[in-house]
Write an enzyme that holds these catalytic residues in place. Structure first.
Site, PDB file in Angstrom:
ATOM      1  N   HIS A  32     -71.050 -16.427 -35.812  1.00 35.90           N
ATOM      2  CA  HIS A  32     -71.222 -16.731 -36.981  1.00 35.90           C
ATOM      3  C   HIS A  32     -70.290 -16.409 -38.166  1.00 35.90           C
ATOM      4  O   HIS A  32     -70.532 -17.043 -39.309  1.00 35.90           O
ATOM      5  CB  HIS A  32     -72.442 -15.909 -37.366  1.00 35.90           C
ATOM      6  N   CYS A  44     -79.622 -11.547 -30.073  1.00 41.63           N
ATOM      7  CA  CYS A  44     -78.109 -11.903 -30.361  1.00 41.63           C
ATOM      8  C   CYS A  44     -77.095 -11.907 -29.437  1.00 41.63           C
ATOM      9  O   CYS A  44     -77.024 -12.385 -28.192  1.00 41.63           O
ATOM     10  CB  CYS A  44     -77.195 -11.852 -31.378  1.00 41.63           C
ATOM     11  N   CYS A  60     -99.917   5.921 -46.262  1.00 41.85           N
ATOM     12  CA  CYS A  60     -98.507   5.607 -47.030  1.00 41.85           C
ATOM     13  C   CYS A  60     -99.319   5.732 -48.591  1.00 41.85           C
ATOM     14  O   CYS A  60     -97.739   6.493 -49.366  1.00 41.85           O
ATOM     15  CB  CYS A  60     -97.860   4.423 -46.388  1.00 41.85           C
ATOM     16  N   CYS A  66     -99.030   9.085 -50.677  1.00 44.16           N
ATOM     17  CA  CYS A  66     -98.433   9.641 -51.536  1.00 44.16           C
ATOM     18  C   CYS A  66     -97.569   8.347 -52.454  1.00 44.16           C
ATOM     19  O   CYS A  66     -97.258   8.530 -53.633  1.00 44.16           O
ATOM     20  CB  CYS A  66     -96.902  10.112 -50.739  1.00 44.16           C
ATOM     21  N   HIS A  67     -97.522   7.338 -52.070  1.00 44.53           N
ATOM     22  CA  HIS A  67     -96.396   6.394 -52.091  1.00 44.53           C
ATOM     23  C   HIS A  67     -97.070   5.664 -53.660  1.00 44.53           C
ATOM     24  O   HIS A  67     -96.271   4.310 -54.092  1.00 44.53           O
ATOM     25  CB  HIS A  67     -95.070   5.762 -51.751  1.00 44.53           C
ATOM     26  N   ARG A 107     -86.902   7.037 -40.844  1.00 45.42           N
ATOM     27  CA  ARG A 107     -87.874   6.981 -42.283  1.00 45.42           C
ATOM     28  C   ARG A 107     -89.250   6.901 -41.197  1.00 45.42           C
ATOM     29  O   ARG A 107     -89.557   7.970 -41.803  1.00 45.42           O
ATOM     30  CB  ARG A 107     -87.452   6.733 -43.453  1.00 45.42           C
ATOM     31  N   CYS A 111     -91.921   9.575 -41.753  1.00 41.37           N
ATOM     32  CA  CYS A 111     -93.320  10.685 -42.144  1.00 41.37           C
ATOM     33  C   CYS A 111     -94.602  10.460 -42.222  1.00 41.37           C
ATOM     34  O   CYS A 111     -95.220  11.085 -42.159  1.00 41.37           O
ATOM     35  CB  CYS A 111     -93.524   9.058 -43.447  1.00 41.37           C
TER      36      CYS A 111
END
Lengths: 111, 153, 266, 149
Positions: free
Chosen positions: C85, C119, C182, C185-186, C223, C227
Site C-alpha cells: 500500500h 491482509c 440501542c 438511549c441514543h 464500546r 453497552c
C-alpha cells in the site's frame, strides 16, 4: 516486573527569542498501574508507575516532577521555560524499577 | 464548527460551560481535610501556616471521567533567583492515598505553571501547596465533582 | 500475483453491483436521525479541548505506533503494510470513511480491523491480531487518521444490504435484563441525562477513540460490548458477525458526519 | 453418534430445567386489576428507609439514574418524570404495576420491568432467572415512594 516505558512525545518550538517564555509539553505512553486494580481472573495487577520526570537544560535540572499513582495513564506534563540562550534539553522518565527513557531536543535563538 | 441542534443538550452544555474556564477558590483553604491529607500537609508545613492567595488552580468543576482530569496550577511569582516558587504539591483529599504530584521548579522556568492530568476516585477537593524560595507557603483548594455513570452494571 | 488478486476483487465488486442493479435493490431506508450530531457535541469543554489538540490527544501515541507498524515487515511473506500500500497518507485516505464494507470474495461485510487481519493472514503470512488489542488499535488508528474530516460514506446497496438489515435488527432489538434497544438511549433520549451521562446520539464517526475512562484507545466493538453489558445483556464476541453487522448499520446512521478518528470521549 | 447428541441434550435439559423452573416459580403470583396491582407482593409491610436505599442503589433500583428525586445527590437523571410527589399522583397499586412491569401499561416504555422474568432477550448470564428487584424490595421501594408527597 515493570513494563517497558513507552514512546515519549515532546513538543517545544525549534527556536525562540531571547527572554521568551516557551511552553514545553510532554506525553509518554505508560499504563500507570496503581496496584489497586484486578485482572479478569481476580489477581491484583502489580503497581507499575513512572515515578519521576526530569527536564535538564545543558545538563542542569530546571524542572522535575514526582508522580504518584494518581497521575493518569500516558502522563501529560507541561511547564514553561525562559529561553536565554541556545542549548539542549534532555527529558527523562524513570519508573519505580529504576528503568528510564530519555528524549533530547535542541533549541535555537531566533533571528 | 460544531453546531448543536438539540435544545435540551444546548441547555445542558450552557450549564456546564458556565462553570468552566474560571479560576476557582471557592472555599477556605483551611476547611477540614481528610486525616491522610492533613498529615501530608503537616509534614510539609512543619510549623509554618500556609497563606491564601497567589495560586490559581484550574480544574473542571465537573470531571466527565475521574480517570483523566486535566489540571493546571499557576503561582504568581517573578521566578528570579531571589524570589521564586521552589515546589508545588498537589493532593486529592479523598483518593485512597492523597498524593498526586510534587513539582520542583527553578528560576529558569520564567513562570511558575504546571499542567498535568490526574485521577480522582470520587467528588472531592483538590488541594495545592506552593512553597516559595523564602520558605513562605501558600495553599489553595477547589472542588471537582466526579461524574457518576448512568449504568449500574 | 498480487495484482491479479486486486483485479479479481475489483471484478467481483463490479459484478456485485451489476447483480444488485438487475435485481433492483430495496429502497434506501429512512434514518431516525436525519441530521446526526457527533458525540463531540455532547462532550464537556475539557474533553473537547483534548480532542481538538493533536498533542493533548493521547491517541497520537497509538498513531505513532501504527505508523511504525505500517512500515514493519512481519510474517513469512516478507511484507509490511507499506510493501503493497506504499504511503498510507495517500493510499489509506478515505478508507476509514467507507468501512465497514462488503467483501466480495468473502461475501460478507468486514470492518477495518478485520480487513487488516485479512491482509496479515492472506498476504503477509502473519498471525491475525486480536480485536481491540493494542497493536491492532494502533494500526487502525493510524489508518483512520488518514480519513479525518472526510464524510462517513458506507455503501449498503446490493449484496451488502442483507448485512445492513441484520445490523439494523440488532440495533432495534430490546435486550438484557433492562430490556433496552440501542435507540432507547441514543434515539429516544439523546440530550437527556442518565445520571451524569449526557446521552449522545451514539454516532460512531470518532472511532477508534481515546476513552478517558479506559485511558487508552478503544475500538468501536469494545464500546458495544460495554453497552450490551450495561443493559445486563450477554454480549456477542468482538469481531463476530453480530457486532460487525451492527457496526455497519451504525456507520450508515453516521453517514455524512466527518470522520473524527481518533476522537476523545469520556 | 447421531443418537448421542439428543441423549446428551436430554440429559442437559433434565439437569438444568428443574433449577430454572424453581427460579421461575420464585415470582410470587400477583393479580392485575385495570392499571394496578392492588395487593402487596409480600406479607411483610414495605420499609420506607430500606426502600430509599433501593431507589438510590446503583445495582438495585437505581431510580435516580433516570428520575430526579427529592434527595441531596449530585447528577440526577432526567429520562423519566421527576419522582417528587409521585406518592400523591398515583395509588400504591398503580405504582406497584409500574414498577413490576411498566410495559403492561405502555409497551413502548423504556422503563425496565423490575419484577419480570419472561419475554426478555439475551439476558446476561449472571442475571438469567433473576428479577431486578426481589418482591420485598419492590414493597420497600413502594413504601418509600408513597412518602413522596
Amino acid at each position: 516486573m515493570a513494563s517497558p516505558i513507552g514512546q515519549p512525545r515532546v513538543r517545544l518550538p525549534a527556536q525562540a527569542r531571547v527572554g521568551e517564555v516557551i511552553e514545553i509539553r510532554t506525553l509518554i505512553s505508560h499504563a500507570m498501574e496503581t496496584g489497586q486494580r484486578r485482572d479478569q481472573a481476580g489477581n491484583v495487577i502489580p503497581r507499575d508507575i513512572i515515578k519521576r520526570f526530569e527536564a535538564k537544560f545543558d545538563g542542569e535540572t530546571v524542572f522535575a516532577m514526582d508522580l504518584a499513582p494518581a497521575i493518569s495513564a500516558n502522563p501529560y506534563i507541561a511547564f514553561p521555560f525562559r529561553v536565554e540562550r541556545a542549548g539542549r534539553f534532555e527529558f527523562t522518565w524513570t519508573n519505580e524499577a529504576g528503568d528510564s527513557r530519555s528524549a533530547t531536543h535542541e533549541i535555537r535563538i531566533a533571528g | 464548527m460544531h453546531q448543536p441542534t438539540s435544545p435540551t443538550r444546548r441547555g445542558a452544555m450552557a450549564l456546564l460551560a458556565a462553570g468552566v474556564t474560571v479560576a476557582l477558590l471557592p472555599r477556605p483553604a483551611w476547611a477540614q481535610l481528610s486525616a491522610a491529607t492533613q498529615a501530608a500537609v503537616d509534614r510539609i508545613r512543619g510549623s509554618r501556616t500556609p497563606q491564601e492567595g497567589r495560586i490559581t488552580l484550574r480544574a473542571p468543576p465537573i470531571a466527565e471521567n475521574g480517570n483523566t482530569v486535566p489540571i493546571s496550577v499557576l503561582v504568581d511569582s517573578p521566578m528570579t533567583p531571589a524570589d521564586h516558587v521552589r515546589r508545588i504539591y498537589v493532593f486529592a483529599d479523598k483518593n485512597p492515598t492523597p498524593d498526586v504530584a510534587t513539582f520542583t521548579l527553578t528560576p529558569a522556568l520564567g513562570r511558575a505553571q504546571v499542567d498535568t492530568r490526574i485521577r480522582l476516585g470520587q467528588t472531592q477537593d483538590l488541594v495545592v501547596l506552593a512553597e516559595m524560595s523564602d520558605g513562605a507557603l501558600y495553599m489553595a483548594r477547589t472542588e471537582v465533582k466526579v461524574t457518576i455513570g448512568g449504568c449500574g452494571g | 500475483m498480487r495484482r491479479a488478486g486486486w483485479l479479481a476483487g475489483a471484478g467481483a465488486l463490479a459484478l456485485g453491483a451489476a447483480v444488485a442493479l438487475a435485481q433492483g435493490s430495496p429502497p434506501e431506508p429512512r434514518r431516525q436521525i436525519p441530521n446526526p450530531e457527533s458525540g463531540l457535541n455532547y462532550a464537556t469543554p475539557e474533553t473537547r479541548a483534548i480532542q481538538e489538540d493533536d498533542f493533548l490527544n493521547p491517541a497520537f501515541l497509538w498513531v505513532e505506533e501504527g505508523e511504525q507498524a505500517w512500515n514493519r515487515v512481519e510474517g513469512t511473506a516478507g511484507y509490511s503494510c507499506a510493501s503493497c500500500h506504499q504511503d498510507a497518507t495517500v493510499s489509506m485516505r478515505g478508507v476509514r470513511a467507507r468501512m465497514p464494507a462488503y467483501h466480495p470474495r468473502l461475501q460478507r461485510v468486514v470492518t477495518l480491523e478485520q480487513q487488516v487481519n485479512i491482509c496479515r493472514t492472506e498476504r503477509m503470512g502473519a498471525p491475525a491480531l486480536p480485536i481491540d488489542s493494542r497493536p491492532l488499535n494502533a494500526i487502525t488508528t493510524y489508518i483512520a487518521l488518514q480519513s479525518r474530516g472526510m464524510p462517513v460514506n458506507v455503501d449498503i446497496s446490493g449484496p451488502a444490504r442483507p448485512f445492513f438489515d441484520k445490523g439494523e435488527q440488532f440495533y432495534n432489538t430490546r435486550r438484557g435484563q433492562l430490556d433496552l434497544r440501542c435507540g432507547s438511549c441514543h434515539e429516544d433520549n439523546y440530550g437527556r441525562y442518565l445520571r451524569a451521562d449526557l446521552l449522545s446520539q451514539g454516532m460512531s464517526n470518532g472511532f477508534p477513540t481515546y476513552r478517558l475512562k479506559e485511558q487508552r484507545v478503544i475500538s468501536l466493538q469494545f464500546r458495544l460490548q460495554g453497552c450490551v453489558n450495561d443493559v445486563r445483556g450477554e454480549s456477542p464476541p468482538m469481531g463476530g458477525e453480530e457486532f460487525t453487522n451492527l457496526e455497519f448499520y451504525l456507520a450508515w446512521r453516521a453517514q455524512g458526519l466527518p470522520v473524527e478518528s481518533p476522537s476523545v470521549r469520556r | 453418534m447421531r443418537l448421542a447428541i439428543p441423549a446428551a441434550l436430554a440429559l442437559l435439559l433434565a439437569l438444568s430445567s428443574p433449577a430454572a423452573l424453581s427460579r421461575d416459580t420464585q415470582l410470587v403470583p400477583f393479580r392485575i386489576v385495570e392499571d394496578s396491582i392492588p395487593e402487596p407482593l409480600t406479607s411483610q409491610p414495605g420499609d420506607p428507609a430500606r426502600g430509599r436505599e433501593v431507589a438510590l442503589d446503583r445495582s438495585r433500583g437505581n431510580c435516580i439514574t433516570c428520575h430526579n428525586m427529592p434527595v441531596e445527590a449530585d447528577f440526577q437523571g432526567n429520562l423519566g418524570p421527576p419522582l417528587d410527589g409521585v406518592g400523591e399522583r398515583y395509588s400504591i397499586g398503580e405504582l406497584r404495576l409500574r414498577i413490576v412491569d411498566m410495559k403492561r401499561i405502555n409497551p413502548e416504555s423504556n422503563m425496565p420491568s423490575f419484577y419480570r422474568l419472561e419475554g426478555l432477550h439475551g439476558v446476561r448470564r449472571d442475571w438469567v432467572g433473576r428479577t431486578i428487584l426481589t418482591a420485598q424490595e419492590v414493597e420497600d421501594l413502594l413504601a418509600y415512594l408513597m412518602t413522596l408527597r
